[in-house]
Design a protein around this motif. Structure first.
Motif, PDB file in Angstrom:
ATOM      1  N   ARG A  82       0.827  -1.200   0.000  1.00  0.00           N
ATOM      2  CA  ARG A  82       0.000   0.000   0.000  1.00  0.00           C
ATOM      3  C   ARG A  82       0.864   1.254   0.000  1.00  0.00           C
ATOM      4  O   ARG A  82       0.563   2.228  -0.702  1.00  0.00           O
ATOM      5  CB  ARG A  82      -0.911  -0.016   1.222  1.00  0.00           C
ATOM      6  CG  ARG A  82      -1.783   1.225   1.361  1.00  0.00           C
ATOM      7  CD  ARG A  82      -2.600   1.171   2.637  1.00  0.00           C
ATOM      8  NE  ARG A  82      -3.349   2.397   2.822  1.00  0.00           N
ATOM      9  CZ  ARG A  82      -4.110   2.661   3.879  1.00  0.00           C
ATOM     10  NH1 ARG A  82      -4.218   1.761   4.842  1.00  0.00           N
ATOM     11  NH2 ARG A  82      -4.768   3.793   3.995  1.00  0.00           N
ATOM     12  N   THR A  83       1.921   1.250   0.819  1.00  0.00           N
ATOM     13  CA  THR A  83       2.821   2.402   0.867  1.00  0.00           C
ATOM     14  C   THR A  83       3.525   2.600  -0.462  1.00  0.00           C
ATOM     15  O   THR A  83       3.699   3.729  -0.937  1.00  0.00           O
ATOM     16  CB  THR A  83       3.857   2.212   1.996  1.00  0.00           C
ATOM     17  OG1 THR A  83       3.176   2.049   3.243  1.00  0.00           O
ATOM     18  CG2 THR A  83       4.791   3.410   2.101  1.00  0.00           C
ATOM     19  N   LYS A  84       3.928   1.499  -1.092  1.00  0.00           N
ATOM     20  CA  LYS A  84       4.572   1.596  -2.407  1.00  0.00           C
ATOM     21  C   LYS A  84       3.611   2.168  -3.446  1.00  0.00           C
ATOM     22  O   LYS A  84       4.006   2.984  -4.290  1.00  0.00           O
ATOM     23  CB  LYS A  84       5.066   0.221  -2.855  1.00  0.00           C
ATOM     24  CG  LYS A  84       6.247  -0.308  -2.049  1.00  0.00           C
ATOM     25  CD  LYS A  84       6.774  -1.599  -2.646  1.00  0.00           C
ATOM     26  CE  LYS A  84       7.982  -2.111  -1.860  1.00  0.00           C
ATOM     27  NZ  LYS A  84       8.570  -3.324  -2.464  1.00  0.00           N
ATOM     28  N   ARG A  85       2.357   1.728  -3.388  1.00  0.00           N
ATOM     29  CA  ARG A  85       1.372   2.243  -4.352  1.00  0.00           C
ATOM     30  C   ARG A  85       1.180   3.747  -4.176  1.00  0.00           C
ATOM     31  O   ARG A  85       1.064   4.496  -5.145  1.00  0.00           O
ATOM     32  CB  ARG A  85       0.031   1.518  -4.167  1.00  0.00           C
ATOM     33  CG  ARG A  85       0.009   0.099  -4.711  1.00  0.00           C
ATOM     34  CD  ARG A  85      -1.434  -0.389  -4.923  1.00  0.00           C
ATOM     35  NE  ARG A  85      -2.214  -0.354  -3.704  1.00  0.00           N
ATOM     36  CZ  ARG A  85      -2.305  -1.358  -2.850  1.00  0.00           C
ATOM     37  NH1 ARG A  85      -1.638  -2.485  -3.074  1.00  0.00           N
ATOM     38  NH2 ARG A  85      -3.043  -1.269  -1.765  1.00  0.00           N
ATOM     39  N   GLN A  86       1.133   4.183  -2.916  1.00  0.00           N
ATOM     40  CA  GLN A  86       0.992   5.619  -2.655  1.00  0.00           C
ATOM     41  C   GLN A  86       2.196   6.389  -3.197  1.00  0.00           C
ATOM     42  O   GLN A  86       2.043   7.475  -3.766  1.00  0.00           O
ATOM     43  CB  GLN A  86       0.832   5.867  -1.159  1.00  0.00           C
ATOM     44  CG  GLN A  86      -0.507   5.402  -0.595  1.00  0.00           C
ATOM     45  CD  GLN A  86      -0.562   5.562   0.921  1.00  0.00           C
ATOM     46  OE1 GLN A  86       0.278   5.037   1.646  1.00  0.00           O
ATOM     47  NE2 GLN A  86      -1.562   6.260   1.410  1.00  0.00           N
ATOM     48  N   ALA A  87       3.384   5.804  -3.010  1.00  0.00           N
ATOM     49  CA  ALA A  87       4.600   6.455  -3.509  1.00  0.00           C
ATOM     50  C   ALA A  87       4.584   6.529  -5.031  1.00  0.00           C
ATOM     51  O   ALA A  87       4.953   7.551  -5.620  1.00  0.00           O
ATOM     52  CB  ALA A  87       5.835   5.701  -3.020  1.00  0.00           C
ATOM     53  N   ARG A  88       4.166   5.437  -5.680  1.00  0.00           N
ATOM     54  CA  ARG A  88       4.079   5.450  -7.149  1.00  0.00           C
ATOM     55  C   ARG A  88       3.087   6.497  -7.622  1.00  0.00           C
ATOM     56  O   ARG A  88       3.321   7.198  -8.613  1.00  0.00           O
ATOM     57  CB  ARG A  88       3.653   4.063  -7.656  1.00  0.00           C
ATOM     58  CG  ARG A  88       4.688   2.970  -7.465  1.00  0.00           C
ATOM     59  CD  ARG A  88       4.280   1.711  -8.232  1.00  0.00           C
ATOM     60  NE  ARG A  88       5.114   0.584  -7.844  1.00  0.00           N
ATOM     61  CZ  ARG A  88       4.755  -0.371  -7.013  1.00  0.00           C
ATOM     62  NH1 ARG A  88       3.548  -0.337  -6.451  1.00  0.00           N
ATOM     63  NH2 ARG A  88       5.569  -1.361  -6.715  1.00  0.00           N
TER      64      ARG A  88
END
Length: 307
Positions: A82-88
């Motif tokens: 989820r954090t990676k998706r937000q960063a992307r």
């Protein structure tokens, strides 16, 4: 110029999930550090000091012009999907699965039997949040709510900084020497989920950085500072630790801080009433968790039958 190592250090102190969640607010110059710190404290059950430290680290990265590099590091690191998706998303790198229209079943390729494990690993179920997981935060809130906060006089501030060999325009962390972002309790307010009797007043407070404050937690400073705890001054190879210990011992000798009899000062009636309220809330949380688990299971079963 901020290096990747420094960015990672700032991200560690701020929290990668916190960075992506509050990045846009930190980019808004009309919102003060205190406003964002208050939001972080309310949303995440952090202390205000911890929230301020996190905001400071995020805005330091922004001031260095390393916003996008920090997001790239988050995407490359071992964090929740989820954090990676937000960063992307913040980098404008959304993939097809985050598009406005979800893919139809016909658009999703059928897995080859020997690739099933790979498909399973690609999915990550969110962690179920339990109501009872917040009991420690509730207990800390009940303790901190009764701790007196005694503002210092100018003379006391002058004397404190003189003992620590600091100037008012260049206040450093008493433990490691980095720039101070807050004042930390030398003697912890909480131990084993109970009030220690120490309070918030200058004789029990020293300048600290967020990194040391988070690492130290509720530990005794003189044990922690020479321990191998993560991010402790010793584990980070901070120079001249002996000198810092001597100054802190001098500071303690000046303050002569002793734990107060909080119950005796407050009176038995108010004390018992306060902890009855705490006990009622904890009991209600336990019962609420039981009914919530039953409700979640029932909803899940009904949903699965309807698919």
């Amino acid at each position: 110029m901020m290096t990747d190592a420094q960015i990672r250090s700032h991200l560690y102190a701020a929290g990668k999930a916190c960075f992506v969640r509050y990045l846009e607010q930190c980019e808004d110059s009309t919102i003060s550090n205190t406003e964002i710190a208050n939001r972080i404290s309310a949303d995440c059950n952090y202390t205000l000091g911890s929230g301020q430290s996190r905001v400071s680290k995020i805005r330091s990265i922004l001031q260095a012009g390393k916003r996008n590099r920090a997001l790239e590091i988050i995407i490359e690191s071992n964090v929740r999907e989820r954090t990676k998706r937000q960063a992307r998303s913040l980098l404008g790198l959304n993939n097809e699965l985050t598009a406005t229209e979800p893919p139809t079943r016909s658009q999703v390729p059928s897995p080859v039997p020997n690739e099933n494990q790979l498909w399973v690993k690609a999915f990550q179920m969110p962690t179920v949040l339990k109501i009872t997981s917040r009991t420690s935060s509730i207990t800390n809130a009940f303790i901190n709510a009764i701790i007196p906060i005694v503002p210092p006089t100018v003379t006391e501030i002058q004397h404190a900084l003189q003992i620590l060999e600091m100037q008012p325009d260049n206040v450093k962390c008493s433990y490691c020497g980095d720039t101070a972002t807050e004042w930390d309790h030398l003697k912890p307010l909480v131990s084993n989920k109970k009030p220690t009797g120490y309070i918030s007043e200058i004789h029990n407070l020293v300048p600290a950085c967020g990194k040391c404050n988070q690492s130290k937690g509720n530990k005794l400073w003189n044990d922690w500072i020479i321990s191998s705890a993560k991010k402790s001054p010793k584990s980070r190879g901070v120079a001249h630790i002996e000198d810092k210990i001597q100054r802190l011992e001098d500071y303690e000798a000046w303050g002569k801080v002793q734990p107060l009899d909080l119950k005796g000062l407050g009176g038995d009636h108010l004390w018992e009433e306060h902890w009855r309220h705490w006990e009622m809330i904890i009991d209600n949380m336990i019962e609420a968790q039981k009914s919530a688990a039953l409700l979640r299971t029932t909803i899940s079963e009904q949903f699965c039958r309807s698919r």
